[in-house]
Design a protein around this motif. Structure first.
Motif, PDB file in Angstrom:
ATOM      1  N   ILE A  73       0.831  -1.208   0.000  1.00 38.79           N
ATOM      2  CA  ILE A  73       0.000   0.000   0.000  1.00 38.79           C
ATOM      3  C   ILE A  73       0.865   1.258   0.000  1.00 38.79           C
ATOM      4  O   ILE A  73       0.351   2.356  -0.042  1.00 38.79           O
ATOM      5  N   SER A  74       2.181   1.095   0.059  1.00 33.71           N
ATOM      6  CA  SER A  74       3.059   2.259   0.023  1.00 33.71           C
ATOM      7  C   SER A  74       4.442   1.826  -0.450  1.00 33.71           C
ATOM      8  O   SER A  74       4.887   0.725  -0.145  1.00 33.71           O
ATOM      9  N   ILE A  75       5.092   2.698  -1.215  1.00 30.94           N
ATOM     10  CA  ILE A  75       6.402   2.353  -1.769  1.00 30.94           C
ATOM     11  C   ILE A  75       7.408   3.449  -1.429  1.00 30.94           C
ATOM     12  O   ILE A  75       7.095   4.636  -1.535  1.00 30.94           O
ATOM     13  N   TRP A  76       8.608   3.048  -1.014  1.00 35.88           N
ATOM     14  CA  TRP A  76       9.735   3.962  -0.920  1.00 35.88           C
ATOM     15  C   TRP A  76      10.782   3.527  -1.945  1.00 35.88           C
ATOM     16  O   TRP A  76      10.996   2.329  -2.129  1.00 35.88           O
ATOM     17  N   VAL A  77      11.448   4.491  -2.549  1.00 34.66           N
ATOM     18  CA  VAL A  77      12.579   4.139  -3.409  1.00 34.66           C
ATOM     19  C   VAL A  77      13.776   4.987  -3.001  1.00 34.66           C
ATOM     20  O   VAL A  77      13.618   6.122  -2.571  1.00 34.66           O
ATOM     21  N   VAL A  78      14.936   4.402  -3.098  1.00 35.31           N
ATOM     22  CA  VAL A  78      16.152   5.189  -2.857  1.00 35.31           C
ATOM     23  C   VAL A  78      17.244   4.651  -3.782  1.00 35.31           C
ATOM     24  O   VAL A  78      17.358   3.443  -3.992  1.00 35.31           O
ATOM     25  N   GLN A  79      17.982   5.567  -4.350  1.00 34.51           N
ATOM     26  CA  GLN A  79      19.016   5.146  -5.280  1.00 34.51           C
ATOM     27  C   GLN A  79      20.079   4.333  -4.524  1.00 34.51           C
ATOM     28  O   GLN A  79      20.523   4.742  -3.447  1.00 34.51           O
ATOM     29  N   SER A  80      20.441   3.211  -5.092  1.00 32.10           N
ATOM     30  CA  SER A  80      21.301   2.258  -4.376  1.00 32.10           C
ATOM     31  C   SER A  80      22.611   2.885  -3.910  1.00 32.10           C
ATOM     32  O   SER A  80      23.150   2.523  -2.865  1.00 32.10           O
ATOM     33  N   LYS A  81      23.114   3.874  -4.687  1.00 28.74           N
ATOM     34  CA  LYS A  81      24.418   4.433  -4.333  1.00 28.74           C
ATOM     35  C   LYS A  81      24.362   5.215  -3.027  1.00 28.74           C
ATOM     36  O   LYS A  81      25.387   5.532  -2.443  1.00 28.74           O
ATOM     37  N   TYR A  82      23.140   5.574  -2.572  1.00 27.65           N
ATOM     38  CA  TYR A  82      23.023   6.308  -1.313  1.00 27.65           C
ATOM     39  C   TYR A  82      22.891   5.400  -0.106  1.00 27.65           C
ATOM     40  O   TYR A  82      22.740   5.867   1.008  1.00 27.65           O
ATOM     41  N   ILE A  83      22.887   4.096  -0.341  1.00 25.55           N
ATOM     42  CA  ILE A  83      22.840   3.172   0.785  1.00 25.55           C
ATOM     43  C   ILE A  83      24.273   2.856   1.201  1.00 25.55           C
ATOM     44  O   ILE A  83      25.082   2.458   0.371  1.00 25.55           O
ATOM     45  N   HIS A  84      24.568   3.076   2.452  1.00 24.91           N
ATOM     46  CA  HIS A  84      25.898   2.744   2.961  1.00 24.91           C
ATOM     47  C   HIS A  84      25.778   1.501   3.808  1.00 24.91           C
ATOM     48  O   HIS A  84      24.838   1.371   4.575  1.00 24.91           O
ATOM     49  N   ALA A  85      26.705   0.618   3.681  1.00 23.13           N
ATOM     50  CA  ALA A  85      26.566  -0.669   4.356  1.00 23.13           C
ATOM     51  C   ALA A  85      27.819  -0.996   5.150  1.00 23.13           C
ATOM     52  O   ALA A  85      28.895  -0.451   4.897  1.00 23.13           O
ATOM     53  N   THR A  86      27.641  -1.911   6.106  1.00 22.09           N
ATOM     54  CA  THR A  86      28.805  -2.384   6.843  1.00 22.09           C
ATOM     55  C   THR A  86      29.592  -3.346   5.970  1.00 22.09           C
ATOM     56  O   THR A  86      29.051  -3.943   5.041  1.00 22.09           O
ATOM     57  N   ASN A  87      30.836  -3.475   6.311  1.00 23.23           N
ATOM     58  CA  ASN A  87      31.714  -4.341   5.560  1.00 23.23           C
ATOM     59  C   ASN A  87      31.627  -5.768   6.099  1.00 23.23           C
ATOM     60  O   ASN A  87      31.681  -5.967   7.311  1.00 23.23           O
ATOM     61  N   ALA A  88      31.520  -6.738   5.231  1.00 15.79           N
ATOM     62  CA  ALA A  88      31.395  -8.125   5.689  1.00 15.79           C
ATOM     63  C   ALA A  88      32.604  -8.549   6.528  1.00 15.79           C
ATOM     64  O   ALA A  88      32.477  -9.340   7.462  1.00 15.79           O
ATOM     65  N   GLU A  89      33.771  -7.971   6.185  1.00 11.31           N
ATOM     66  CA  GLU A  89      34.988  -8.368   6.923  1.00 11.31           C
ATOM     67  C   GLU A  89      34.977  -7.874   8.368  1.00 11.31           C
ATOM     68  O   GLU A  89      35.700  -8.385   9.219  1.00 11.31           O
ATOM     69  N   ASP A  90      34.165  -6.842   8.636  1.00 11.08           N
ATOM     70  CA  ASP A  90      34.112  -6.304   9.992  1.00 11.08           C
ATOM     71  C   ASP A  90      33.129  -7.048  10.880  1.00 11.08           C
ATOM     72  O   ASP A  90      32.946  -6.694  12.041  1.00 11.08           O
ATOM     73  N   ALA A  91      32.479  -8.047  10.333  1.00 12.11           N
ATOM     74  CA  ALA A  91      31.377  -8.693  11.047  1.00 12.11           C
ATOM     75  C   ALA A  91      31.805  -9.194  12.422  1.00 12.11           C
ATOM     76  O   ALA A  91      31.074  -9.036  13.404  1.00 12.11           O
ATOM     77  N   ASP A  92      33.018  -9.772  12.510  1.00 11.63           N
ATOM     78  CA  ASP A  92      33.486 -10.321  13.790  1.00 11.63           C
ATOM     79  C   ASP A  92      33.475  -9.267  14.887  1.00 11.63           C
ATOM     80  O   ASP A  92      32.945  -9.475  15.971  1.00 11.63           O
TER      81      ASP A  92
END
Lengths: 259, 123
Positions: free
Chosen positions: B78-97
């Motif tokens: 019933i509702s949609i949000w969109v955001v350009q993928s380049k604006y998503i910042h993510a954690t690094n998989a190597e830092d998971a520990d």
């Protein structure tokens, strides 16, 4: 069969044929649209249109059967797959070739704009079934109009290449827009009996919206031009026979086939 | 001239590294294709928007319409949000520990030591 019943059946067939033929033309883009997202978008519209066509065919079939107790009964499938080209009552605009993406978008806009104001009137039809189908369809058509308007603006006011393609599309399609508002005798009858739409009124609304979108798209509306008509009476362009050959192939080759 | 069509023959692919991109194609698609957008859909009033996938679109308006057609055609939202993928910042998989593992043994952070009255539901 009383005269006004014949007109009502023809009117329903006309509304159904418009939706079926445009659905078929749009469906040809399936697997060929510029991107997978647009592929899904346009086939969604086709599915909406076939739903509308089906509703009107089913209603027409009911009316035909009620008034033709002695003859063979017909179904929506008969009406879609077993009528000949001169029995189809769709407006010529719906059968014009897809051309490029721009031409398909412009055709969708011109038609959805017409359908939107048509259904707005038919919601108040004295025929309850027609009013109910219009009410269900108008939500779909509102989106078709929004979506196709955006494409017309995007391409018209886009790059020099896209603009020139849209100018070409306007030239191709414009002669077929006049027919939308030339009432056939069955449309006049249905207007008189309060079940059909007033095309004069519709034309004003359609013009205003077309004007708005075209000016945003930096496209100009052609001046007085030749109006090609005949579709509503079964006189079609040369595109219609190959179209029906493809559309009706299975039922013609394997009568009664089901899957 | 840009080479648009390239024929592949047996041996053209590096079989030890399947799916590896070819430099020429990668460059081409970066230049000509629309940016990627992440799509979030709210399925019901009161629920959160959930990430459902991504798609390509030229701008936000097109992304919303594409999302409507791609991700809500079976009554999902019933509702949609969109955001350009380049604006998503993510954690690094190597830092998971270092980021997540330290929370593993801190059970006292879970409010499991309280007796809840029966009247309180959905805790």
């Amino acid at each position: 069969m009383p005269e006004n019943m014949l007109s009502k059946i023809d009117y329903c067939l006309h509304l159904a044929d418009n939706a079926l033929i445009l659905c078929h033309k749009n469906a040809a883009w399936c697997g060929h649209a510029p991107s997978p997202e647009l592929d899904i978008a346009l086939t969604n519209i086709s599915l909406d249109l076939i739903g509308q066509a089906r509703n009107f065919y089913q209603y027409a079939a009911t009316l035909i059967n009620e008034n033709n107790a002695k003859g063979d009964s017909v179904t929506d499938d008969h009406l879609a797959f077993l009528r000949d080209v001169n029995e189809f009552k769709n407006c010529l605009l719906t059968e014009i070739p897809n051309g490029d993406w721009g031409q398909t978008m412009l055709r969708q806009f011109l038609f959805s704009n017409y359908q939107y104001f048509l259904f707005q009137q038919l919601i108040n039809s004295k025929d309850e079934q027609i009013a109910a189908i219009a009410e269900k369809s108008i939500k779909e058509t509102t989106y078709h109009l929004r979506w196709s308007s955006e494409w017309v603006i995007r391409l018209g006011d886009g790059t020099p290449e896209s603009h020139s393609r849209m100018v070409h599309a306007v030239q191709e399609l414009w002669p077929y827009t006049g027919e939308l508002f030339l009432p056939a005798d069955y449309e006049m009858d249905c207007l008189k009996s309060g079940i059909g739409a007033d095309l004069e009124l519709l034309k004003k609304d359609w013009w205003n919206k077309t004007h708005e979108i075209f000016s945003e798209a930096t496209l100009s509306i052609p001046g007085k031009s030749f109006v090609q008509d005949g579709g509503k009476y079964g006189k079609h362009t040369e595109n219609m026979i190959p179209l029906l050959t493809e559309l009706q192939y299975m039922q013609r080759a394997y009568p009664g086939c089901e899957w | 001239m840009i080479k648009l069509i390239r024929k592949f023959y047996y041996g053209d692919y590096d079989s030890t590294n399947p799916g590896a991109s070819l430099n020429t194609n990668e460059k081409l698609s970066e230049e000509t294709s629309w940016p990627l957008w992440e799509i979030f859909v709210r399925s019901k009033q009161g629920l959160d928007h959930k990430h459902v996938g991504s798609l390509h679109a030229a701008d936000a308006a097109m992304a919303i319409e594409n999302a409507r057609d791609v991700y809500t055609r079976r009554n999902e939202g019933i509702s949609i949000w969109v955001v350009q993928s380049k604006y998503i910042h993510a954690t690094n998989a190597e830092d998971a520990d270092s980021l997540y593992d330290p929370a593993n043994d801190k059970t006292y952070r879970h409010p499991t030591f309280f007796d809840l009255p029966d009247a309180v539901k959905h805790m």
